[in-house]
Write a protein that holds these residues in place. Structure first.
Motif, mmCIF file in Angstrom:
data_model
loop_
_atom_site.group_PDB
_atom_site.id
_atom_site.type_symbol
_atom_site.label_atom_id
_atom_site.label_comp_id
_atom_site.label_asym_id
_atom_site.label_seq_id
_atom_site.Cartn_x
_atom_site.Cartn_y
_atom_site.Cartn_z
ATOM 1 N N VAL A 165 0.854 -1.198 0.000
ATOM 2 C CA VAL A 165 0.000 0.000 0.000
ATOM 3 C C VAL A 165 0.891 1.249 0.000
ATOM 4 O O VAL A 165 1.724 1.430 0.899
ATOM 5 C CB VAL A 165 -0.964 0.029 1.207
ATOM 6 C CG1 VAL A 165 -1.828 1.291 1.168
ATOM 7 C CG2 VAL A 165 -1.839 -1.220 1.232
ATOM 8 N N LEU A 166 0.698 2.083 -1.021
ATOM 9 C CA LEU A 166 1.509 3.286 -1.187
ATOM 10 C C LEU A 166 0.601 4.504 -1.247
ATOM 11 O O LEU A 166 -0.339 4.540 -2.039
ATOM 12 C CB LEU A 166 2.306 3.181 -2.496
ATOM 13 C CG LEU A 166 3.242 4.359 -2.764
ATOM 14 C CD1 LEU A 166 4.459 4.301 -1.846
ATOM 15 C CD2 LEU A 166 3.682 4.378 -4.222
ATOM 16 N N SER A 167 0.892 5.497 -0.412
ATOM 17 C CA SER A 167 0.078 6.709 -0.441
ATOM 18 C C SER A 167 0.724 7.781 -1.308
ATOM 19 O O SER A 167 1.895 8.113 -1.142
ATOM 20 C CB SER A 167 -0.114 7.250 0.977
ATOM 21 O OG SER A 167 -0.818 8.485 0.887
ATOM 22 N N LEU A 168 -0.099 8.315 -2.217
ATOM 23 C CA LEU A 168 0.320 9.460 -3.042
ATOM 24 C C LEU A 168 -0.566 10.643 -2.688
ATOM 25 O O LEU A 168 -0.747 11.558 -3.481
ATOM 26 C CB LEU A 168 0.160 9.119 -4.527
ATOM 27 C CG LEU A 168 0.988 7.941 -5.057
ATOM 28 C CD1 LEU A 168 0.604 7.652 -6.511
ATOM 29 C CD2 LEU A 168 2.473 8.247 -4.954
ATOM 30 N N SER A 169 -1.164 10.611 -1.487
ATOM 31 C CA SER A 169 -2.172 11.622 -1.181
ATOM 32 C C SER A 169 -1.583 12.877 -0.554
ATOM 33 O O SER A 169 -2.263 13.876 -0.464
ATOM 34 C CB SER A 169 -3.258 11.028 -0.288
ATOM 35 O OG SER A 169 -2.684 10.651 0.932
ATOM 36 N N ALA A 170 -0.340 12.828 -0.096
ATOM 37 C CA ALA A 170 0.303 14.048 0.415
ATOM 38 C C ALA A 170 1.630 14.185 -0.314
ATOM 39 O O ALA A 170 2.696 14.099 0.286
ATOM 40 C CB ALA A 170 0.490 13.966 1.918
ATOM 41 N N LEU A 171 1.522 14.389 -1.607
ATOM 42 C CA LEU A 171 2.719 14.293 -2.457
ATOM 43 C C LEU A 171 3.776 15.349 -2.182
ATOM 44 O O LEU A 171 4.958 15.126 -2.429
ATOM 45 C CB LEU A 171 2.322 14.351 -3.929
ATOM 46 C CG LEU A 171 2.173 12.992 -4.611
ATOM 47 C CD1 LEU A 171 1.940 13.185 -6.089
ATOM 48 C CD2 LEU A 171 3.381 12.085 -4.368
ATOM 49 N N GLU A 172 3.313 16.504 -1.643
ATOM 50 C CA GLU A 172 4.328 17.534 -1.326
ATOM 51 C C GLU A 172 5.347 16.977 -0.323
ATOM 52 O O GLU A 172 6.510 17.379 -0.324
ATOM 53 C CB GLU A 172 3.694 18.854 -0.868
ATOM 54 C CG GLU A 172 2.714 18.868 0.277
ATOM 55 C CD GLU A 172 1.396 18.086 0.049
ATOM 56 O OE1 GLU A 172 0.721 17.860 1.043
ATOM 57 O OE2 GLU A 172 1.051 17.688 -1.089
ATOM 58 N N GLN A 173 4.891 16.010 0.514
ATOM 59 C CA GLN A 173 5.839 15.374 1.445
ATOM 60 C C GLN A 173 6.461 14.103 0.872
ATOM 61 O O GLN A 173 7.209 13.411 1.539
ATOM 62 C CB GLN A 173 5.132 15.034 2.760
ATOM 63 C CG GLN A 173 4.720 16.270 3.544
ATOM 64 C CD GLN A 173 3.470 16.011 4.370
ATOM 65 O OE1 GLN A 173 3.432 15.066 5.146
ATOM 66 N NE2 GLN A 173 2.449 16.840 4.184
ATOM 67 N N GLY A 174 6.097 13.766 -0.335
ATOM 68 C CA GLY A 174 6.670 12.572 -0.972
ATOM 69 C C GLY A 174 5.747 11.375 -0.846
ATOM 70 O O GLY A 174 4.896 11.327 0.043
ATOM 71 N N PRO A 175 5.893 10.389 -1.746
ATOM 72 C CA PRO A 175 5.102 9.164 -1.664
ATOM 73 C C PRO A 175 5.470 8.388 -0.399
ATOM 74 O O PRO A 175 6.628 8.398 0.013
ATOM 75 C CB PRO A 175 5.500 8.368 -2.904
ATOM 76 C CG PRO A 175 6.590 9.104 -3.564
ATOM 77 C CD PRO A 175 6.858 10.375 -2.844
ATOM 78 N N GLU A 176 4.472 7.742 0.197
ATOM 79 C CA GLU A 176 4.722 7.086 1.476
ATOM 80 C C GLU A 176 4.247 5.638 1.471
ATOM 81 O O GLU A 176 3.093 5.349 1.153
ATOM 82 C CB GLU A 176 3.979 7.856 2.575
ATOM 83 C CG GLU A 176 4.244 7.287 3.949
ATOM 84 C CD GLU A 176 3.498 8.051 5.030
ATOM 85 O OE1 GLU A 176 3.899 7.942 6.190
ATOM 86 O OE2 GLU A 176 2.525 8.752 4.711
ATOM 87 N N LEU A 177 5.144 4.747 1.839
ATOM 88 C CA LEU A 177 4.787 3.333 1.933
ATOM 89 C C LEU A 177 4.015 3.098 3.223
ATOM 90 O O LEU A 177 4.527 3.331 4.310
ATOM 91 C CB LEU A 177 6.069 2.491 1.930
ATOM 92 C CG LEU A 177 5.865 0.984 1.858
ATOM 93 C CD1 LEU A 177 5.252 0.572 0.522
ATOM 94 C CD2 LEU A 177 7.186 0.259 2.073
ATOM 95 N N LEU A 178 2.747 2.644 3.106
ATOM 96 C CA LEU A 178 1.933 2.402 4.305
ATOM 97 C C LEU A 178 1.965 0.940 4.723
ATOM 98 O O LEU A 178 1.805 0.630 5.893
ATOM 99 C CB LEU A 178 0.480 2.816 4.054
ATOM 100 C CG LEU A 178 0.218 4.292 3.763
ATOM 101 C CD1 LEU A 178 -1.279 4.526 3.540
ATOM 102 C CD2 LEU A 178 0.713 5.170 4.902
#
Ligand code: TXA
Ligand code: MG
Length: 337
Positions: A183-196
């Motif tokens: 699961v990868l989040s692209l919902s706060a992209l200004e902070q970078g993609p985040e592995l959930l």
């Protein structure tokens, strides 16, 4: 419950038509994906979605992944589709990757657990794909197990956990990946993609497409606090038996002697060249392949088997470290009680 067996590679559409109609009618349908079996319901129907939470005994604070069959359908569930999403979709879909993106207004908040972001995925399993195409609605589906228990990788696991709570079980045989999607989040992209949540599409594979990730999948989040991802719940993926990861330095013999004297059957899960299961005076020894993909495919089957055998404890030999084992380690650490 209607249990329909279909060909895993080339399912007959005719066999899936009734299950697809059941999804359209707001019923629950369990079905195979390449990762684990999902407990599906029409994602746009809040009453159908409520049935998922009830059948699983899952808190409403845990959001659901929405499954679709095309990139256009995935995109339509979001209100922003950054170029990273498009690149990842082209690289890994259909497949075991879930993307978290800002939610389109028509996605019910019960699906997203009140969050302004939605998780979407195109599964690769031919049965899931055919079912989604026939149903022609987005399908919300968590793993088809009771809350905190081990995810199902075979129809039999679903039947045992949820048989009396669902109307339809589509049986496409054992799943091929065996652990839940990355699961990868692209919902706060200004902070970078985040592995959930780590999965078998590992960080290196994702970074090769979109560059460096942030990761918080290793964090343990308190059960009571609203969390970004239920996969971060501390106890999850756990069998009934006590789980102990044994690192090879501690003495197994002593433990087995104790188990034999206490007459508490144990299962030892060891790394080996191939799969096997053998009975012993103290319980059973199960061997799992040393290759990470083969290991991942069998891990949940073995954890279900441990409960089937009625073992009090399972001693799991620590797998190697390294990127390829990260998802396995993540699930093992959450199964430890
Ligand atoms: O492989 C899989 O992902 C399987 C199959 C059935 O597709 N599904 C699955 O669903 O594992 P579930 O509900 O057991 O796990 C859902 C995961 C959570 O751990 C969380 O990380 C993420 O999906 N998730 C869902 N919606 C989210 C959201 N709106 N924001 C952040 N994370 C979300
Ligand atoms: Mg789950």
């Amino acid at each position: 419950m209607r249990w329909i067996k279909v060909d895993a590679v080339a399912p007959e559409r005719q066999d899936l038509a009734d299950a697809a109609q059941a999804l359209r009618d707001g019923e629950l349908v369990a079905f195979p994906t390449e990762t684990v079996y999902g407990l599906g319901a029409c994602a746009l129907d809040p009453l159908a979605v409520a049935k998922i939470f009830e059948a699983k005994g899952r808190p409403a604070t845990n959001p659901l992944i929405v499954h679709v069959s095309t990139i256009e359908q995935a995109r339509a569930l979001t209100c922003a589709w950054p170029e990273q999403a498009q690149r990842l979709a082209l690289a890994f879909w259909p497949g075991p990757l879930t993307l978290v993106l800002p939610r389109a207004a028509h996605v019910p908040l019960s699906v997203t657990a009140g969050l302004e972001q939605v998780a979407v995925r195109i599964p690769a399993h031919p049965v899931a794909r055919a079912l989604l195409e026939l149903a022609d609605v987005p399908v919300a589906a968590p793993s088809a197990n009771r809350y905190t228990q081990v995810s199902p990788t075979r129809a039999e696991h679903v039947a045992r956990a949820l048989g009396d709570r669902i109307k339809w079980l589509v049986d496409g045989g054992p799943t091929s990946v065996g652990l839940e999607s990355t699961v990868l989040s692209l919902s706060a992209l200004e902070q970078g993609p985040e592995l959930l949540r780590p999965g078998m599409i590992d960080e290196a594979a994702l970074e090769a497409i979109i560059g460096p990730l942030r990761s918080r999948a290793h964090e343990r989040v308190d059960e009571e606090v609203a969390r970004p991802s239920p996969g971060l719940a501390r106890k999850h993926y756990a069998p009934q038996a006590r789980v102990i990861v044994w690192d090879g330095s501690s003495s197994l013999d002593e433990r087995l002697a104790f188990a034999a004297s206490a007459q508490e059957p144990v299962v030892v899960v060891a790394l080996s060249e191939r799969l096997s299961e053998q009975a012993h005076p103290w319980g059973w020894r199960i061997e799992l392949p040393k290759e990470p993909h083969a290991y991942a495919r069998e891990l949940y089957r073995v954890l279900h088997r441990v409960d089937e055998l009625g073992a009090a404890e399972v001693l799991i030999q620590a797998p190697p470290d390294g990127d390829a084992w990260r998802a396995v380690w993540d699930r093992l650490s959450r199964a430890v009680t």
